[in-house]
Scaffold this motif. Structure first.
Motif, short mmCIF file in Angstrom:
data_model
loop_
_atom_site.label_atom_id
_atom_site.label_comp_id
_atom_site.label_asym_id
_atom_site.label_seq_id
_atom_site.Cartn_x
_atom_site.Cartn_y
_atom_site.Cartn_z
N THR A 41 -0.86 20.75 0.75
CA THR A 41 -1.19 19.55 1.25
C THR A 41 0.00 18.84 1.85
OG1 THR A 41 -2.97 19.46 -0.47
CG2 THR A 41 -2.69 17.67 0.83
N VAL A 42 -0.30 18.07 2.86
CA VAL A 42 0.84 17.17 3.39
C VAL A 42 0.26 15.81 3.43
CG1 VAL A 42 2.31 16.68 5.50
CG2 VAL A 42 1.98 18.97 4.71
N TYR A 43 0.93 14.99 2.77
CA TYR A 43 0.73 13.54 2.84
C TYR A 43 1.37 12.88 3.88
CZ TYR A 43 -1.64 14.57 -1.67
OH TYR A 43 -2.35 15.12 -2.65
N LYS A 44 0.73 11.80 4.61
CA LYS A 44 1.45 10.97 5.54
C LYS A 44 0.78 9.63 5.74
CE LYS A 44 -0.66 13.84 8.74
NZ LYS A 44 -0.52 14.92 9.82
N LYS A 45 1.31 8.61 6.49
CA LYS A 45 0.93 7.23 6.56
C LYS A 45 0.51 6.56 5.77
CE LYS A 45 -0.37 9.02 11.35
NZ LYS A 45 -1.56 9.03 12.26
N LEU A 46 1.30 6.27 4.45
CA LEU A 46 0.96 5.43 3.45
C LEU A 46 0.88 3.86 3.90
CD1 LEU A 46 0.55 4.92 0.33
CD2 LEU A 46 3.39 4.78 0.31
N HIS A 47 -0.11 3.35 3.36
CA HIS A 47 -0.24 1.95 3.49
C HIS A 47 -0.80 1.04 2.19
CE1 HIS A 47 -1.32 -1.95 5.80
NE2 HIS A 47 -2.30 -1.88 5.14
N LEU A 48 -0.37 -0.04 2.01
CA LEU A 48 -0.43 -0.97 0.98
C LEU A 48 -0.88 -2.35 1.57
CD1 LEU A 48 -1.07 -1.27 -2.15
CD2 LEU A 48 1.37 -2.10 -2.04
N ASP A 49 -2.09 -2.60 1.26
CA ASP A 49 -2.45 -4.14 1.52
C ASP A 49 -2.05 -5.10 0.41
OD1 ASP A 49 -3.75 -6.67 1.87
OD2 ASP A 49 -5.74 -5.58 3.16
N PRO A 50 -1.23 -5.82 0.42
CA PRO A 50 -0.87 -6.58 -0.91
C PRO A 50 -1.90 -7.53 -1.24
CG PRO A 50 0.32 -7.34 0.98
CD PRO A 50 -0.37 -6.02 1.43
N ASP A 51 -2.81 -7.95 -0.39
CA ASP A 51 -3.83 -8.92 -0.59
C ASP A 51 -5.00 -8.29 -1.45
OD1 ASP A 51 -2.52 -11.20 0.65
OD2 ASP A 51 -3.48 -10.44 2.66
N THR A 52 -5.39 -6.98 -1.28
CA THR A 52 -6.55 -6.45 -1.76
C THR A 52 -5.93 -5.31 -2.83
OG1 THR A 52 -6.91 -4.81 -0.31
CG2 THR A 52 -8.13 -6.57 0.29
N MET A 53 -4.75 -5.09 -2.72
CA MET A 53 -3.82 -4.00 -3.40
C MET A 53 -4.68 -2.56 -3.31
SD MET A 53 -1.33 -5.34 -4.83
CE MET A 53 -0.92 -4.05 -5.61
N GLU A 54 -5.23 -2.30 -2.10
CA GLU A 54 -5.90 -1.14 -1.80
C GLU A 54 -4.57 -0.27 -0.91
OE1 GLU A 54 -9.93 -0.59 -0.48
OE2 GLU A 54 -8.92 -0.16 1.24
N ILE A 55 -4.34 0.85 -1.59
CA ILE A 55 -3.59 1.83 -0.98
C ILE A 55 -4.27 2.94 -0.05
CG2 ILE A 55 -2.02 3.93 -1.72
CD1 ILE A 55 -1.40 2.40 -4.02
N SER A 56 -3.97 3.20 0.87
CA SER A 56 -4.43 4.27 1.83
C SER A 56 -3.46 4.96 2.32
CB SER A 56 -5.32 3.64 2.85
OG SER A 56 -4.65 2.99 3.88
#
Length: 174
Positions: A41-56
């Protein structure tokens, strides 16, 4: 975490320093969260919304076998930086950076990926995930930098070498 001699360190007290995946400094036989899969599995394009604390992030099964992947999210609370940044002076007497974990598992989940499939994964962090446990047992959300990791293993070099995968990483400043 499995140690080479199949024993646990001597427990003469309840201090966690040099014990468990969060504190151990040498390489164990099998690190916490380590698993084998018949694909990669390859992981890429990490994003964190600091307002909702949702990681994608995206996870892609680059192999030719369908799998069940367990993603893992870790946080390094960067305790030394918190002591040195001048923003947490009220905690300096009850924060011992040498007695803090390297990082902590703060989220995980299972996702089915068919061979060649790529999927965007979202995971909401609990507010407590960023809190630091101080020497007196209290918890505090300290100001400064945090490092967030997402991937199929712990973010240490040995785990990533064993799993032949790289964890994504980003810095969050509060």
């Amino acid at each position: 975490t499995l140690y080479y001699d199949e024993t646990l360190p001597d427990f003469s007290d309840y201090n966690m320093k040099d014990r468990t995946y969060r504190y151990i400094h040498e390489n164990p036989w099998k690190p916490f969260g380590f698993g084998l899969t018949y694909s990669k599995t390859v992981y890429k394009k990490l994003h964190l919304d600091p307002d909702t604390m949702e990681i994608s992030f995206e996870a892609e099964n680059v192999g030719n076998i369908d799998i069940e992947e367990v993603y893992q999210i870790y946080i390094d609370r960067c305790p030394s930086e918190k002591l040195e940044n001048g923003q947490n002076q009220q905690y300096t007497q009850i924060l011992d950076a040498s007695n803090q974990p390297k990082y902590s598992l703060s989220g995980f989940g299972r996702v089915s990926l068919k061979a060649g499939e790529q999927r965007r994964i979202s995971h909401k962090l609990e507010p407590r995930a960023l809190e630091t446990v101080l020497e007196d047992g209290s918890r505090a959300l300290l100001k400064g930098q945090y490092t967030v990791f997402a991937g199929g293993s712990q973010p240490d070099t040995y785990s990533q070498q064993l799993s032949d995968t790289v964890c994504l990483k980003m810095t969050l400043t509060l």
